[in-house]
Design a protein around this motif. Sequence first.
Motif, mmCIF file in Angstrom:
data_model
loop_
_atom_site.group_PDB
_atom_site.id
_atom_site.type_symbol
_atom_site.label_atom_id
_atom_site.label_comp_id
_atom_site.label_asym_id
_atom_site.label_seq_id
_atom_site.Cartn_x
_atom_site.Cartn_y
_atom_site.Cartn_z
ATOM 1 N N ARG A 142 0.844 -1.186 0.000
ATOM 2 C CA ARG A 142 0.000 0.000 0.000
ATOM 3 C C ARG A 142 0.884 1.242 0.000
ATOM 4 O O ARG A 142 1.880 1.290 0.696
ATOM 5 C CB ARG A 142 -0.901 0.033 1.244
ATOM 6 C CG ARG A 142 -1.918 -1.088 1.319
ATOM 7 C CD ARG A 142 -2.698 -0.988 2.615
ATOM 8 N NE ARG A 142 -3.708 -2.028 2.739
ATOM 9 C CZ ARG A 142 -4.435 -2.223 3.839
ATOM 10 N NH1 ARG A 142 -4.262 -1.447 4.892
ATOM 11 N NH2 ARG A 142 -5.325 -3.194 3.878
ATOM 12 N N GLY A 143 0.499 2.219 -0.763
ATOM 13 C CA GLY A 143 1.260 3.457 -0.758
ATOM 14 C C GLY A 143 2.050 3.646 -2.039
ATOM 15 O O GLY A 143 1.876 2.931 -3.027
ATOM 16 N N ASP A 144 2.959 4.597 -1.983
ATOM 17 C CA ASP A 144 3.767 4.979 -3.134
ATOM 18 C C ASP A 144 5.096 4.235 -3.089
ATOM 19 O O ASP A 144 5.917 4.470 -2.203
ATOM 20 C CB ASP A 144 3.991 6.489 -3.122
ATOM 21 C CG ASP A 144 4.800 6.986 -4.303
ATOM 22 O OD1 ASP A 144 5.146 6.159 -5.179
ATOM 23 O OD2 ASP A 144 5.092 8.196 -4.354
ATOM 24 N N ALA A 145 5.320 3.338 -4.042
ATOM 25 C CA ALA A 145 6.557 2.554 -4.063
ATOM 26 C C ALA A 145 7.779 3.425 -4.324
ATOM 27 O O ALA A 145 8.912 2.984 -4.106
ATOM 28 C CB ALA A 145 6.466 1.465 -5.120
ATOM 29 N N LEU A 150 8.683 4.130 3.722
ATOM 30 C CA LEU A 150 7.450 3.367 3.498
ATOM 31 C C LEU A 150 7.406 2.128 4.377
ATOM 32 O O LEU A 150 8.377 1.807 5.067
ATOM 33 C CB LEU A 150 7.318 2.989 2.022
ATOM 34 C CG LEU A 150 8.526 2.358 1.318
ATOM 35 C CD1 LEU A 150 8.686 0.895 1.676
ATOM 36 C CD2 LEU A 150 8.405 2.531 -0.193
ATOM 37 N N VAL A 151 6.269 1.456 4.345
ATOM 38 C CA VAL A 151 6.051 0.274 5.174
ATOM 39 C C VAL A 151 5.699 -0.916 4.294
ATOM 40 O O VAL A 151 4.853 -0.814 3.401
ATOM 41 C CB VAL A 151 4.921 0.518 6.194
ATOM 42 C CG1 VAL A 151 4.581 -0.770 6.951
ATOM 43 C CG2 VAL A 151 5.314 1.616 7.180
ATOM 44 N N VAL A 152 6.368 -2.050 4.543
ATOM 45 C CA VAL A 152 6.068 -3.327 3.895
ATOM 46 C C VAL A 152 5.371 -4.210 4.919
ATOM 47 O O VAL A 152 5.865 -4.385 6.032
ATOM 48 C CB VAL A 152 7.356 -4.002 3.385
ATOM 49 C CG1 VAL A 152 7.055 -5.394 2.858
ATOM 50 C CG2 VAL A 152 8.014 -3.148 2.307
ATOM 51 N N ARG A 153 4.223 -4.767 4.544
ATOM 52 C CA ARG A 153 3.412 -5.530 5.491
ATOM 53 C C ARG A 153 3.511 -7.025 5.214
ATOM 54 O O ARG A 153 3.702 -7.453 4.076
ATOM 55 C CB ARG A 153 1.948 -5.086 5.420
ATOM 56 C CG ARG A 153 1.731 -3.610 5.702
ATOM 57 C CD ARG A 153 0.264 -3.225 5.571
ATOM 58 N NE ARG A 153 -0.261 -3.585 4.269
ATOM 59 C CZ ARG A 153 -1.327 -4.357 4.076
ATOM 60 N NH1 ARG A 153 -1.986 -4.870 5.105
ATOM 61 N NH2 ARG A 153 -1.752 -4.631 2.854
ATOM 62 N N SER A 154 3.371 -7.812 6.280
ATOM 63 C CA SER A 154 3.473 -9.260 6.138
ATOM 64 C C SER A 154 2.703 -9.958 7.246
ATOM 65 O O SER A 154 2.269 -9.337 8.222
ATOM 66 C CB SER A 154 4.940 -9.683 6.191
ATOM 67 O OG SER A 154 5.477 -9.437 7.478
ATOM 68 N N ASP A 167 4.973 -5.558 10.277
ATOM 69 C CA ASP A 167 5.248 -4.516 9.300
ATOM 70 C C ASP A 167 6.708 -4.086 9.440
ATOM 71 O O ASP A 167 7.243 -4.028 10.556
ATOM 72 C CB ASP A 167 4.364 -3.292 9.519
ATOM 73 C CG ASP A 167 2.879 -3.611 9.410
ATOM 74 O OD1 ASP A 167 2.543 -4.634 8.772
ATOM 75 O OD2 ASP A 167 2.077 -2.846 9.956
ATOM 76 N N TYR A 168 7.340 -3.768 8.330
ATOM 77 C CA TYR A 168 8.715 -3.292 8.314
ATOM 78 C C TYR A 168 8.742 -1.877 7.752
ATOM 79 O O TYR A 168 8.241 -1.629 6.654
ATOM 80 C CB TYR A 168 9.591 -4.196 7.441
ATOM 81 C CG TYR A 168 9.627 -5.624 7.911
ATOM 82 C CD1 TYR A 168 10.547 -6.044 8.856
ATOM 83 C CD2 TYR A 168 8.708 -6.566 7.422
ATOM 84 C CE1 TYR A 168 10.572 -7.354 9.306
ATOM 85 C CE2 TYR A 168 8.724 -7.872 7.860
ATOM 86 C CZ TYR A 168 9.649 -8.263 8.805
ATOM 87 O OH TYR A 168 9.652 -9.569 9.239
ATOM 88 N N ARG A 169 9.317 -0.946 8.498
ATOM 89 C CA ARG A 169 9.456 0.418 7.984
ATOM 90 C C ARG A 169 10.847 0.568 7.371
ATOM 91 O O ARG A 169 11.857 0.254 8.015
ATOM 92 C CB ARG A 169 9.257 1.455 9.088
ATOM 93 C CG ARG A 169 9.286 2.892 8.542
ATOM 94 C CD ARG A 169 8.905 3.912 9.603
ATOM 95 N NE ARG A 169 7.522 3.794 10.018
ATOM 96 C CZ ARG A 169 6.492 4.279 9.339
ATOM 97 N NH1 ARG A 169 6.683 4.907 8.195
ATOM 98 N NH2 ARG A 169 5.268 4.138 9.797
ATOM 99 N N LEU A 170 10.871 1.028 6.143
ATOM 100 C CA LEU A 170 12.109 1.159 5.388
ATOM 101 C C LEU A 170 12.337 2.613 4.997
ATOM 102 O O LEU A 170 11.392 3.387 4.822
ATOM 103 C CB LEU A 170 12.054 0.330 4.102
ATOM 104 C CG LEU A 170 12.256 -1.183 4.174
ATOM 105 C CD1 LEU A 170 11.152 -1.861 4.956
ATOM 106 C CD2 LEU A 170 12.336 -1.767 2.768
ATOM 107 N N GLU A 171 13.603 2.968 4.846
ATOM 108 C CA GLU A 171 13.971 4.268 4.310
ATOM 109 C C GLU A 171 14.872 4.055 3.102
ATOM 110 O O GLU A 171 15.625 3.085 3.026
ATOM 111 C CB GLU A 171 14.707 5.110 5.352
ATOM 112 C CG GLU A 171 16.052 4.539 5.775
ATOM 113 C CD GLU A 171 16.878 5.508 6.601
ATOM 114 O OE1 GLU A 171 16.545 6.708 6.604
ATOM 115 O OE2 GLU A 171 17.861 5.065 7.223
ATOM 116 N N LYS A 172 14.789 4.968 2.162
ATOM 117 C CA LYS A 172 15.647 4.917 0.979
ATOM 118 C C LYS A 172 16.872 5.769 1.226
ATOM 119 O O LYS A 172 16.780 6.959 1.512
ATOM 120 C CB LYS A 172 14.894 5.408 -0.257
ATOM 121 C CG LYS A 172 15.680 5.277 -1.552
ATOM 122 C CD LYS A 172 14.860 5.747 -2.745
ATOM 123 C CE LYS A 172 13.710 4.794 -3.027
ATOM 124 N NZ LYS A 172 12.941 5.200 -4.252
#
Length: 218
Positions: A142-145, A150-154, A167-172
């Motif tokens: 969900r959201g802008d790739a 952003l958050v990746v859900r599992s 959920d994993y919160r990631l930064e670029k």
Amino acid sequence: MFKAFSSILSLARARRLLGAGLLGLAGLATGAAQAQDPVDATHSPSDFVQTVANNALNAIKKDQGVKSGDLGRINRVVNEYVLPYVNLEKTTRLAAGRYWRQATPEQQNALVQAFKGTLIRTYSGAFTRVNQKSAFSMLPFRGDANAADLVVRSTLSQDNGPAVGIDYRLEKTAQGWKIYDLNVEGIWLIQNYRNQFSQQISQNGIDGLIAALNQRNQ
């Protein structure tokens, strides 16, 4: 000293839930162990997390010392397969909140290392529960790739307990994606530890927090 570590969760529940988070990170793959795959942090967020987790799980399955709870072996797996893809300094900085700016560079480094030991001990039990029946499912993104944060859900299902949402919160970053926070069943790791850190620092200062973490890590 340790009364300040009572938080919105009991310690046992915090360990169970947050431990499931790293088990999720190390348990995205199922089935037979495979050769280590190269991690490309510039891939899609879900692919990035998937590859990191596959490699970690394969390493755990091959190492009986890890599965038996040997902290030395667990440290090796975490250092090699997980930490290169985690911004632990940011995790620690956000957990410390406003107190981070009050710490000297030496105190900041010491706090990162002490927090690393705490997280590994918290998660060590999760490694011992890895088995062939663990099953991990990535949920639709969900959201802008193309977002920088952003958050990746599992969802993680196990044969020894109910399914757990992670959920994993990631930064670029300039090097690609980095993981810096986990949400297990609605509980964000950083927020949970921020409550604990704030209480400890307000009573005993940055050095008191570092000493408390290191004492618990022994």
